[in-house]
Design an enzyme around this catalytic site. Structure first.
Site, PDB file in Angstrom:
ATOM      1  N   SER A 677       0.791  -1.234   0.000  1.00  0.00           N
ATOM      2  CA  SER A 677       0.000   0.000   0.000  1.00  0.00           C
ATOM      3  C   SER A 677       0.824   1.284   0.000  1.00  0.00           C
ATOM      4  CB  SER A 677      -0.959   0.000   1.195  1.00  0.00           C
ATOM      5  OG  SER A 677      -0.250  -0.132   2.396  1.00  0.00           O
ATOM      6  N   LYS A 720      -6.448   3.017   8.647  1.00  0.00           N
ATOM      7  CA  LYS A 720      -5.597   4.036   8.011  1.00  0.00           C
ATOM      8  C   LYS A 720      -6.234   5.425   8.098  1.00  0.00           C
ATOM      9  CE  LYS A 720      -3.383   0.806   4.805  1.00  0.00           C
ATOM     10  NZ  LYS A 720      -3.232   0.378   3.412  1.00  0.00           N
TER      11      LYS A 720
END
Length: 770
Positions: A677, A720
């Site tokens: 990511s 996140k």
């Protein structure tokens, strides 16, 4: 006595006393003693032998020795291994130690020779003493069976009392202290009296020892007699058909008739009981058969508990026990509704996946309470042996059922809630694959006839409500994952943590620490500081520990300082918990070149990563530091390849990459980092450093990059976004394919965040670069 004084070498003896006329050999190991023997041999071979009071003393002084010793003649000296001498001596006469000289390399003694005292005893007295000593010695020999008969006969034939006393003293086993007493008895009367006391004492000790041994022997004989009688009694009972095994068999038969079980199960059980009855009591298979029958009788074949059918009551219990976790509660209530309508229906197999401390294990207990089911917890962490799940075959010594069968026995019903805790931490070894053994357990199409190796009969697990828990779904094998309905339990928001703390954690800790509700006050503003400054986790386990710490200190204040109420404020918070441990890495104050904020998922929640890129003149080298994993390194390589493919769009000369070195670093170098990511983040940071264009400080991003610049979806988005919000980020870039995930996230988390969906790197760069 006489006062004839002589000086001669001396040896201090340990654990031995030598009498006059006694011929004995002993070993000498101390250097001083060896030197004294050598010195005596160079002179007249005479040596003074005196005994130490304590044999453990290595270097004795005059105070450590007895006063009376023996002057002896050395007959023979021989060397033996380990630098020792074996000396044969004959005792000559008694002597008293006057002074001991220790300055030389050996002991030198100044001694007074002691002459034998002549006593004018009448013959009648001597005869009486002789007869008395013979009787004592005879009694001693009678008790001590180890004495040599020939030697005893010769001793009893001695006619002189003085000779008899000395002969007995030299030839019976005595301690060195007893011999020292005889040595110090100079006159015949004294020696006779001392030896008489010693013999009388030894006779009494030996008689007591014989009595004790006789009692022990009688007790052993009685035990053996009892054992023989018991064995005879068993044999008689067996002959009459009244033995214990038969009564056990009848008891098992009665239990089997009462058992609620299918016909084939009962037939198998009856057959096993008949076999057990035919086995002898001492047959080695009897205990194995007994254990197997008891297991079959304990299993709940057709015994079930009645489920709760009241949806409202179940919903109230779930809401009272847990804040949030809406998906889990919804799925449980759906199951209950279907079960109520269909009357039976197959039980779902749920897998709760999430970080530690988010309430996975505790919600399973609440579900059991809500559904009125028996609760059984099976911990799978570190289980390696397949037999732990399937059971051992009965041919093995110490065989037992597997954990699933034992769970049913423990529950006592066939439809409990069975929690398979830490299913992602099962492992495999040479004994079998535990995860594969769970496939049959967790397959609703197969588990109606689960085969436990020990039970060796099909177990119906179709009505068991299985709930598994796991931290990392990547560790669960795909075939096993496919059999379960995965429900993700994500990290708690600050608001959720505040609610959980108020409604559950603080009251629980107040009660656990013996306080009353009004004795401890924690304000809302302080609660927020505790969550932000003292914990950094996805769940609430550490948060609960902090409240426990506050409660313990409050209890002490109430008892010691006599305070009626403890109020925790921002000013005195450090007094309870010390200085705050965590601070979120806040957003940068200004836009910078080559620095981009990325978003990461960890096992304990989300975090932000500040990726830094530096450009240096060089030879085109590419450096990556910060403990990056293979996936992250490959993402960086893909990023630089994409940048080189679009270099002309940003006016980057072709030779630029040959003349410059590129260094990518992610701070906190001690922490390993991996995952796809950070692809677009690293690509943006590199392009920013190469072009010299700054990146917006208030922006963070997450997404995987391809060689052609496409942005691929990622996981852990809720965590996140929480991390971005805590860091003060106002805009985040998210892969376009993650739109459904964003829609599921609570509005509370999205509030204050501008979410931009991106499909290609061009969009990322347009949003990120100033």
């Amino acid at each position: 006595m006489t006062n004839e004084t002589q000086v001669m070498p001396a040896v201090a003896l340990r654990g031995i006393t030598i009498l006059p006329d006694m011929i004995v050999h002993f070993d000498v190991s101390r250097k001083k003693s060896i030197r004294a023997i050598e010195e005596a041999m160079t002179k007249d071979q005479r040596i003074f032998l005196i005994t130490q009071k304590d044999s453990k003393v290595e270097d004795p002084s005059e105070d450590d020795l007895y006063k009376i010793g023996t002057v002896a003649m050395i007959k023979q000296v021989a060397k033996v291994p380990k630098d020792m001498l074996r000396v044969l001596v004959e005792g000559m006469e008694r002597a008293e130690l006057i002074q001991l000289e220790d300055g030389l390399s050996y002991l030198e003694a100044e001694v007074d020779m002691i002459e034998q005292e002549e006593e004018n005893l009448p013959d009648t007295v001597k005869e009486a003493m002789l007869r008395s000593m013979r009787e004592l010695f005879g009694a001693y020999c009678k008790e001590n069976q180890k004495m040599n008969k020939e030697q005893v006969r010769q001793t009893l034939e001695i006619e002189d009392i003085a000779e008899l006393v000395d002969h007995i003293a030299m030839n019976i086993p005595l301690t060195f202290q007893q011999r020292q007493q005889i040595l110090e008895s100079v006159s015949l009367s004294d020696r006779y009296e001392t030896l008489g006391v010693i013999l009388s004492s030894e006779i009494e000790v030996m008689r007591l020892r014989t009595e004790i041994q006789e009692k022990v022997k009688q007790r052993i004989d009685k035990n053996q007699r009892d054992y023989i009688l018991r064995e005879q009694l068993k044999l008689i009972r067996e002959e009459l058909g009244e033995d214990d095994t038969v009564s056990d068999g009848d008891h098992f038969m009665q239990e089997a008739e009462k058992l609620q079980a299918p016909k084939e199960i009962k037939e198998r059980l009856m057959k096993e009981i008949r076999r057990f009855k035919s086995l002898g009591y001492n047959n080695s298979e009897s205990s194995v058969s007994r254990g197997y029958i008891e297991t079959l009788l304990k299993l709940p074949w057709e015994k079930a508990s009645r489920d709760n059918k009241n949806l409202d009551k179940a919903s109230q219990i779930l809401e009272a026990d847990h804040y949030g976790l809406e998906k889990v509660k919804e799925r449980v209530l759906e199951f209950l509704a279907v079960r109520t309508l269909t009357k039976k229906g197959s039980s779902p197999i749920l897998c709760l996946v999430g970080p530690p401390g988010t309430g996975k294990t505790s919600i399973a207990r609440s579900v059991a309470r809500a559904l009125n089911k028996k609760y059984v917890r099976i911990s799978l962490g570190g289980v390696r042996d397949e037999a732990e799940i399937r059971g051992h075959r009965r041919t093995y010594v110490g065989a037992m059922p597997g954990r699933i069968a034992n769970g049913l026995i423990q529950a006592g019903v066939k439809n409990p809630l069975m929690l398979l805790d830490e299913i992602d931490k099962v492992s495999s070894d040479y004994k079998g694959d535990t995860a594969s053994a769970l496939l049959e357990v967790l397959d609703s199409e197969q588990n109606s006839k689960f085969a436990d190796h020990y039970v060796d009969l099909p177990l119906d697990l179709s009505e068991v409500l299985f709930i598994a828990t796991a931290n990392d779904p990547q560790s669960i094998p795909r075939p096993l994952m496919d059999r379960m309905e995965v429900i993700e339990i994500s990290s708690y928001t600050e608001n959720e943590k505040e609610h959980i703390a108020r409604e559950h954690l603080i009251p629980k800790q107040i009660k656990a620490n013996g306080l009353k509700e009004n004795q401890l006050v924690i304000g809302d503003d302080v609660l927020k500081d505790i969550i932000e400054g003292y914990t950094k986790e996805a769940g609430v386990r550490n948060l609960e520990r902090k409240f426990g710490e506050i409660c313990r200190k409050s209890a002490r204040k109430i008892l010691q300082d006599k305070e009626k109420q403890v109020v925790v404020t921002k000013d005195n918070l450090e007094e309870f918990l010390g200085r705050s441990r965590y601070t979120y890495q806040k957003v940068n104050e200004k836009d910078e070149i080559g620095i981009v904020r990325g978003l990461a998922w960890t096992s304990v929640g989300g975090d932000t990563l500040q990726i830094e890129v530096n450009l240096m003149p060089g030879k085109g080298e590419f450096l990556l530091t910060g403990q990056l994993g293979d996936v992250m390194k490959e993402s960086a390589q893909a990023g630089i390849s994409y940048i080189r493919s679009v270099a002309d769009q940003y006016a980057i000369k072709p030779e630029f990459f040959k003349e410059h070195d590129l260094h990518i670093h992610i701070p906190e170098g001690a922490v390993p980092k991996d995952g796809p990511s950070a692809g677009i983040t690293m690509a943006t940071a590199m392009l920013s450093a190469i072009t010299g264009r700054a990146v917006r400080a208030n922006l963070a991003m997450t997404g995987e990059i391809t060689l052609r610049g496409r942005v691929l979806p990622i996981g852990g988005l809720k965590e996140k976004m929480l991390a971005a919000k805590n860091a003060g980020i106002t805009k985040i870039l998210v892969p376009d394919q993650n739109r459904p995930d964003v829609e599921e996230i609570d509005a509370e988390i999205k509030e204050g965040l501008t979410i931009v969906f991106v499909e290609k790197m061009e969009q990322v760069l347009k949003e990120a670069l100033v």
